[in-house]
Design an enzyme around this catalytic site. Structure first.
Site, PDB file in Angstrom:
ATOM      1  N   GLU A 246      -5.370 -86.047 -37.303  1.00 14.70           N
ATOM      2  CA  GLU A 246      -5.784 -86.136 -38.696  1.00 14.70           C
ATOM      3  C   GLU A 246      -6.348 -84.806 -39.144  1.00 14.70           C
ATOM      4  O   GLU A 246      -6.675 -83.948 -38.312  1.00 14.70           O
ATOM      5  CB  GLU A 246      -6.836 -87.243 -38.879  1.00 14.70           C
ATOM      6  CG  GLU A 246      -8.172 -86.964 -38.212  1.00 14.70           C
ATOM      7  CD  GLU A 246      -9.112 -88.180 -38.229  1.00 14.70           C
ATOM      8  OE1 GLU A 246      -8.626 -89.318 -38.151  1.00 14.70           O
ATOM      9  OE2 GLU A 246     -10.328 -87.959 -38.309  1.00 14.70           O
TER      10      GLU A 246
ATOM     11  N   ARG B  85     -14.722 -95.836 -30.818  1.00  9.69           N
ATOM     12  CA  ARG B  85     -16.085 -95.510 -31.235  1.00  9.69           C
ATOM     13  C   ARG B  85     -16.948 -95.300 -30.002  1.00  9.69           C
ATOM     14  O   ARG B  85     -16.975 -96.147 -29.108  1.00  9.69           O
ATOM     15  CB  ARG B  85     -16.647 -96.709 -32.004  1.00  9.69           C
ATOM     16  CG  ARG B  85     -17.052 -96.410 -33.401  1.00  9.69           C
ATOM     17  CD  ARG B  85     -17.562 -97.683 -34.079  1.00  9.69           C
ATOM     18  NE  ARG B  85     -16.610 -98.117 -35.070  1.00  9.69           N
ATOM     19  CZ  ARG B  85     -16.131 -99.338 -35.177  1.00  9.69           C
ATOM     20  NH1 ARG B  85     -16.523-100.306 -34.365  1.00  9.69           N
ATOM     21  NH2 ARG B  85     -15.268 -99.623 -36.115  1.00  9.69           N
TER      22      ARG B  85
ATOM     23  N   HIS C  25      -9.713 -90.276 -31.399  1.00  6.02           N
ATOM     24  CA  HIS C  25      -8.426 -90.975 -31.492  1.00  6.02           C
ATOM     25  C   HIS C  25      -7.523 -90.537 -30.344  1.00  6.02           C
ATOM     26  O   HIS C  25      -7.575 -89.387 -29.909  1.00  6.02           O
ATOM     27  CB  HIS C  25      -7.738 -90.671 -32.820  1.00  6.02           C
ATOM     28  CG  HIS C  25      -8.589 -90.916 -34.014  1.00  6.02           C
ATOM     29  ND1 HIS C  25      -9.045 -92.168 -34.349  1.00  6.02           N
ATOM     30  CD2 HIS C  25      -9.091 -90.073 -34.944  1.00  6.02           C
ATOM     31  CE1 HIS C  25      -9.790 -92.077 -35.447  1.00  6.02           C
ATOM     32  NE2 HIS C  25      -9.835 -90.827 -35.821  1.00  6.02           N
TER      33      HIS C  25
ATOM     34  N   HIS D 182     -15.409 -86.653 -33.158  1.00  3.51           N
ATOM     35  CA  HIS D 182     -15.694 -86.253 -34.540  1.00  3.51           C
ATOM     36  C   HIS D 182     -16.457 -87.325 -35.292  1.00  3.51           C
ATOM     37  O   HIS D 182     -16.434 -88.498 -34.913  1.00  3.51           O
ATOM     38  CB  HIS D 182     -14.408 -85.895 -35.269  1.00  3.51           C
ATOM     39  CG  HIS D 182     -13.432 -87.027 -35.389  1.00  3.51           C
ATOM     40  ND1 HIS D 182     -12.551 -87.348 -34.389  1.00  3.51           N
ATOM     41  CD2 HIS D 182     -13.203 -87.918 -36.374  1.00  3.51           C
ATOM     42  CE1 HIS D 182     -11.814 -88.374 -34.763  1.00  3.51           C
ATOM     43  NE2 HIS D 182     -12.195 -88.751 -35.966  1.00  3.51           N
TER      44      HIS D 182
END
Ligand code: ZN
Length: 327
Positions: A123, A200, A105, A180
């Site tokens: 996150e 992605r 991200h 991740h």
């Protein structure tokens, strides 16, 4: 429940979760948490969200039927002095029956510039359940952009991706720029910035029901991977527990705590923040009492304690994840 006339305390806000079908999801959210989920493979429960891709509606009380984003716009006193043009947090439960894509991200600056003014996405995960031997991808081994690009091109995923074993109760902070992937057999409570921007880099060459592959975002990934981030050794929580409360993680956007409540061991969570998000992640349930009233809680309950709710007194048998915005 109306705002309490005697105390002036604001009642708690109970958002109705929004569910998202995912190629990697399953039925755990129904089977274990009892949620009324859509048919098919469901991967995500957006439990507290004002994001346009899943804006929760408040159930019960004076704000019944209004969305969290509307309250942020029109009833901002519920969120104290919280700054920004949108509700800043998003609380999810993720059920990974299959591996999630390998992803990254952006931070706020990159997202604002390249993603239509979106927030970036920091996150964190609190592991609720996982199968024996489960692992999680939390970093990568390339030293710079060129090396990363070469390893991706050559498909050297085992060399590139860094993973660690996980167990129930582990916690991971995922900085923007961290490669991740949550792996199969893992359920996590995710606390994150209110953003839905994911780049992605690898999706295991999976094909969706309609025969297509999900889009990859290699150029954006190369832009945002942070090669200076350290690799965590584990997700062990080493912070001390005091009166049932353990600080799981802090970052510039939020703080996250675990609160354990047991028969004979009630817990108090002071409401000294702009707002507080609470999720019941384990246990039978119980009750929360504030100056505005009392509410029953069960496994899978989530609520927002607005500014002016007063302190939260919990009793019963349950484990909670509690968070509030920082900055
Ligand atoms: Zn992610």
């Amino acid at each position: 429940m109306e705002k309490n006339e005697a105390t002036g305390a604001q009642p708690l806000l109970f958002p109705k979760p929004v569910f998202h079908n995912k190629i990697w999801g399953g039925r755990y959210l129904h089977d274990e948490y009892g949620y009324d989920i859509p048919d098919g493979d469901v991967g995500e429960c957006w439990a507290i969200s004002a994001h346009p891709n899943g804006d929760c509606t408040i159930e019960g009380g004076p704000y019944d039927g209004r969305t969290l984003s509307e309250l942020w716009q029109d009833e901002h006193e519920l969120f104290g002095d919280a700054k920004g043009d949108r509700f800043p947090l998003l609380i999810k439960i993720l059920d990974a029956r299959q591996n999630l894509s390998v992803q990254v991200h952006p931070d706020d600056a990159y997202a604002a510039e390249h993603e239509n003014g979106s927030l970036g996405k920091r996150e964190c995960w609190y592991v609720l359940d996982c199968k024996p031997g489960a692992t999680i991808v939390v970093g990568q081994r390339a030293h710079d952009r060129a090396e990363f690009a070469k390893m991706v091109e050559e498909g050297r995923w085992d060399d590139l991706l860094y993973s660690v074993p996980i167990k129930r109760g582990d916690f991971f902070m995922i900085e923007p720029g961290t490669i991740h992937a949550i792996q199969a057999g893992t359920v996590v409570l995710e606390t994150q910035q209110s953003s839905d921007v994911t780049y992605r880099v690898y999706d295991y060459d999976r094909v969706q029901a309609d025969g297509t592959k999900r889009e990859l975002h290699i150029p954006q990934t190369l832009d945002v991977v942070d090669f200076s981030l350290p690799l965590p050794k584990s997700g062990d929580v080493t912070a001390p527990e005091k009166d049932g409360v353990t600080v799981l993680g802090t970052c510039p956007n939020f703080e996250v705590e675990r609160v354990r409540v047991a028969e004979g061991s009630p817990a108090r969570v002071p409401q000294t923040h702009d707002f507080v998000c609470v999720s019941v992640v384990h246990g039978e349930g119980g009750k929360v009492t504030t100056p505005a009233g009392s509410w029953d809680l069960r496994l899978g309950s989530h609520f927002v304690a607005p500014a002016g709710s007063g302190d939260l007194d919990f009793e019963g048998d349950m484990e909670l994840v509690v968070s509030w915005p920082e900055g």
